[in-house]
Design a protein around this motif. Structure first.
Motif, short mmCIF file in Angstrom:
data_model
loop_
_atom_site.label_atom_id
_atom_site.label_comp_id
_atom_site.label_asym_id
_atom_site.label_seq_id
_atom_site.Cartn_x
_atom_site.Cartn_y
_atom_site.Cartn_z
N ALA A 1 34.93 47.81 37.23
CA ALA A 1 36.28 47.48 37.66
C ALA A 1 36.96 48.68 38.30
O ALA A 1 37.71 48.55 39.28
CB ALA A 1 37.11 47.01 36.46
N GLY B 1 30.01 41.46 36.55
CA GLY B 1 30.72 42.72 36.43
C GLY B 1 30.05 43.65 35.44
O GLY B 1 29.10 43.28 34.74
N MET C 1 41.72 43.53 40.62
CA MET C 1 40.80 42.39 40.60
C MET C 1 40.69 41.73 41.96
O MET C 1 39.59 41.34 42.38
CB MET C 1 41.25 41.38 39.54
N HIS D 1 37.92 39.14 36.22
CA HIS D 1 37.28 39.75 37.38
C HIS D 1 36.24 38.80 37.97
O HIS D 1 36.15 38.65 39.19
CB HIS D 1 36.62 41.08 36.99
N THR E 1 35.24 45.23 33.39
CA THR E 1 35.45 43.88 33.90
C THR E 1 35.39 42.86 32.77
O THR E 1 34.76 43.07 31.74
CB THR E 1 34.42 43.49 34.97
#
Length: 315
Positions: A253, A294, A272, A302, A298
């Motif tokens: 992320a 992810g 995101m 996400h 995440t």
């Protein structure tokens, strides 16, 4: 019996989803304690298994609602001998927990799979050492070490195994060879630093090509994980054969470096919407990238954003 071991459905095309950063989501979002970042310890009691089911069931409805397949990872990224010993698991108990991890996701497949949404059970295998620091094993040593988990998965319903967060070619080669010996489909997923190279300076291209050469091309495909797309997008080149072997992405992320993430005491969930746009750019530039999920930081939000960006919902 394994359902898809002899014909992985994601190899036939179409978009498949996977989950997010299991350990970071469990720790920061569900408040679960994971000694040494080892999620496999949760399989030892009902409360832990329930926490894992809660985690997984945040993701599976996203795939089902869109009619997409799902690659469902076991909670075994650190269920190998060295990490097992750190949390008090001997070999017998560690083998049992790897089997139990497959049993758990097999039960989820029974509940969530439909003919339109195949669910592939993936035995997750992490690095022997720290995923952010280069290992020093030779390929033969890595094959011997990781054969423990591969062989455990081979006797279960697992359809495949994945070498996740690999930062050296030797360890990736060792796991791929162990998988071939056990007749298990294997995916190799490399992680890179902010410069798009493995921590020891190896380029992503060199890592894929060297692994291909050393294994006779035995991996089913390759992936990239545990790095933000901004760290590796410039390392990719359209039309080159090695890139066409990369079929999946599980990005972080955060755009922070591994060193910065190691020192962080809070969860950086990143942007995101921006992550979704970056995945859309990757999948359009590289159509072979069709397994999307992810990694650190995440969660299901996400993955939903990635799904929305890559395959917008019908109006």
């Amino acid at each position: 019996m394994a359902k898809y071991r002899h014909a992985l459905p994601q190899a036939d095309g179409g978009l498949f989803l996977s989950d997010g950063g299991m350990e970071t989501a469990l720790i920061f979002l569900q408040g679960v304690d994971l000694p040494h970042f080892a999620s496999f310890v949760l399989l030892g009691d009902e409360a832990g298994r329930s926490a894992l089911v809660t985690y997984y069931e945040h993701f599976l409805p996203i795939a089902k609602s869109r009619g997409l397949g799902f690659v469902l990872d076991t909670a075994t990224w650190r269920a190998s001998p060295d990490w097992g010993r750190l949390v008090g698991f001997d070999a017998e108990r560690l083998k049992a927990v790897n089997v139990a991890a497959v049993d758990l996701v097999a039960g989820l497949r029974d509940r969530w799979e439909t003919p339109a949404t195949p669910i592939v059970l993936n035995g997750a295998i992490g690095p022997r050492g720290d995923g952010y620091k280069a290992g020093r094993m030779e390929a033969d040593e890595a094959e011997d070490y990781h054969a423990f988990q591969v062989d455990a998965f081979a006797g279960t319903q697992a359809d495949m195994v994945s070498a996740i967060t690999m930062n050296t070619v030797n360890e990736a080669v060792g796991i791929a060879r162990a998988a071939k010996a056990a007749a298990m489909p294997c995916v190799v997923s490399f992680t890179v630093e902010t410069d798009g190279r493995l921590v020891n300076g190896t380029t992503l291209r060199a890592a894929v090509e060297a692994t291909e050469e050393a294994t006779g091309g035995s991996p089913a495909y390759y992936m990239i994980n545990c790095a933000h797309p901004s760290h590796f997008d410039r390392a990719l080149a359209r039309g080159e054969a090695w890139v066409q072997r990369i079929h999946g992405v599980r990005a972080n992320a955060s755009a922070k470096s591994h060193a910065e993430l190691d020192e962080s005491e809070t969860l950086d969930v990143g942007d995101m919407a921006d992550l979704g746009r970056r995945y859309r750019a990757l999948t359009r530039a590289f159509p072979s990238m069709r397994v999307l999920g992810g990694c650190c930081g995440t969660d299901h939000r996400h993955v939903a954003a990635i799904c929305e960006a890559c395959i917008p919902a019908a109006a």
